[in-house]
Design a protein around this motif. Sequence first.
Motif, mmCIF file in Angstrom:
data_model
loop_
_atom_site.group_PDB
_atom_site.id
_atom_site.type_symbol
_atom_site.label_atom_id
_atom_site.label_comp_id
_atom_site.label_asym_id
_atom_site.label_seq_id
_atom_site.Cartn_x
_atom_site.Cartn_y
_atom_site.Cartn_z
ATOM 1 N N SER A 112 0.828 -1.211 0.000
ATOM 2 C CA SER A 112 0.000 0.000 0.000
ATOM 3 C C SER A 112 0.862 1.260 0.000
ATOM 4 N N VAL A 113 0.314 2.323 -0.554
ATOM 5 C CA VAL A 113 0.885 3.670 -0.527
ATOM 6 C C VAL A 113 -0.275 4.636 -0.329
ATOM 7 N N ARG A 114 -0.086 5.598 0.558
ATOM 8 C CA ARG A 114 -1.141 6.579 0.796
ATOM 9 C C ARG A 114 -0.645 7.977 0.465
ATOM 10 N N VAL A 115 -1.499 8.758 -0.186
ATOM 11 C CA VAL A 115 -1.199 10.156 -0.494
ATOM 12 C C VAL A 115 -1.923 11.048 0.509
ATOM 13 N N ARG A 153 4.348 4.975 -8.417
ATOM 14 C CA ARG A 153 4.180 5.603 -9.742
ATOM 15 C C ARG A 153 2.700 5.873 -10.014
ATOM 16 N N ARG A 154 1.852 4.957 -9.596
ATOM 17 C CA ARG A 154 0.403 5.164 -9.749
ATOM 18 C C ARG A 154 -0.041 6.389 -8.957
ATOM 19 N N ALA A 155 0.474 6.524 -7.731
ATOM 20 C CA ALA A 155 0.089 7.647 -6.875
ATOM 21 C C ALA A 155 0.545 8.978 -7.459
ATOM 22 N N THR A 156 1.812 9.049 -7.916
ATOM 23 C CA THR A 156 2.318 10.325 -8.430
ATOM 24 C C THR A 156 1.647 10.708 -9.745
ATOM 25 N N THR A 157 1.287 9.719 -10.548
ATOM 26 C CA THR A 157 0.559 10.018 -11.788
ATOM 27 C C THR A 157 -0.793 10.646 -11.469
ATOM 28 N N ARG A 158 -1.493 10.096 -10.487
ATOM 29 C CA ARG A 158 -2.816 10.609 -10.136
ATOM 30 C C ARG A 158 -2.745 11.953 -9.416
#
Length: 344
Positions: A112-115, A153-158
């Motif tokens: 998991s990664v949280r923004v 990478r998914r998080a930074t793209t979004r």
Amino acid sequence: MSSPGVAAWVPLASAAVFVASNAALALYRNAIEGRRRPLQREAPKGKKAASSSVRFRSLLANEVSSWLGHVRGCFPRAPAGYFQRHWDSEPGGVQLADVHVADVDGVGIVSSVRVLPRRIFAGLGSEVASGGIGEVSTRKEYRGKGFAGRLLRRATTRMGMSPHHDQDMHISSLHSSKYAKYYEKLGWKRARTRFMKYKVGEECKIKGLTTIVYIKNTLHTLPLNPRQKATISKIYKSYSSAMLGPHSRDQEYWDSWVWGQLGLEQNVAIILVYREHDVPCGYGFVKVEDSECIDLGEFGADRREVERDGGEECFMALTRALAAELKKNGILCTQIRVAPGGFV
């Protein structure tokens, strides 16, 4: 004396005292002036491709308990209730689209990664949208498969799309030391910070200044009235907005993230400084520990104190009063360390 620390891009700073390098300043300027590079990066070489049984997606509403169990399992040394408290205290509530997970068939969440959406001061009162990175976590048996990298990478793209936020996030930031090289491979850049240590002066009053020290050692409500809270909020904004890195705080941020979390903390000192009137001219938050060197999590002085001497007398009065109060409680504090990030 000082010792260098490392953060990726620029540190998320809840402290009003913040020291940044020229490199960090340049990164902020590039973001503000629209010259930043895209945050998305190619996958690191040598990483295994993810299995077809793995799905990379946002957290679902019925998975919050499972997600909390996942991060607790990945960080077993974290204090009890730490992640639940952060979830509950998030200003505006956690958006499920900001929690990115890797889900393995028959297993569930394994990474998991949280923004954390924030706005940060970028000098001279300007602000930029920022996406803090937190809860980067992968179950031990699934590490080395590239799951966290893909989620990052998914998080930074979004972050650059941000349909559920007011505007795109131009900067992503996180704290790291042990895994700094890993984050560099994914596109983050190092920004150096410094921890400044000050010797506590002799116990004596500074003319014109008085102090009140509250030491909160139980889970009681904060010993601050609404007027004091409003004054602290005003001081924070005037003191921090000229700096590079502190969070911009609206009332919801103060109520949920600052006052809410302080209310749940034990062994916290809140120091108020007054100059010949009944309205605070400075304040500080400190996590009290039995140590000769105590971290000053946050400090602020009002505009008049800054214009007078940069807030130096206010700072000296605050640290001396804190040391004197700690001494009454059996703690001999001889040094105050000003950290670039607070505990709040």
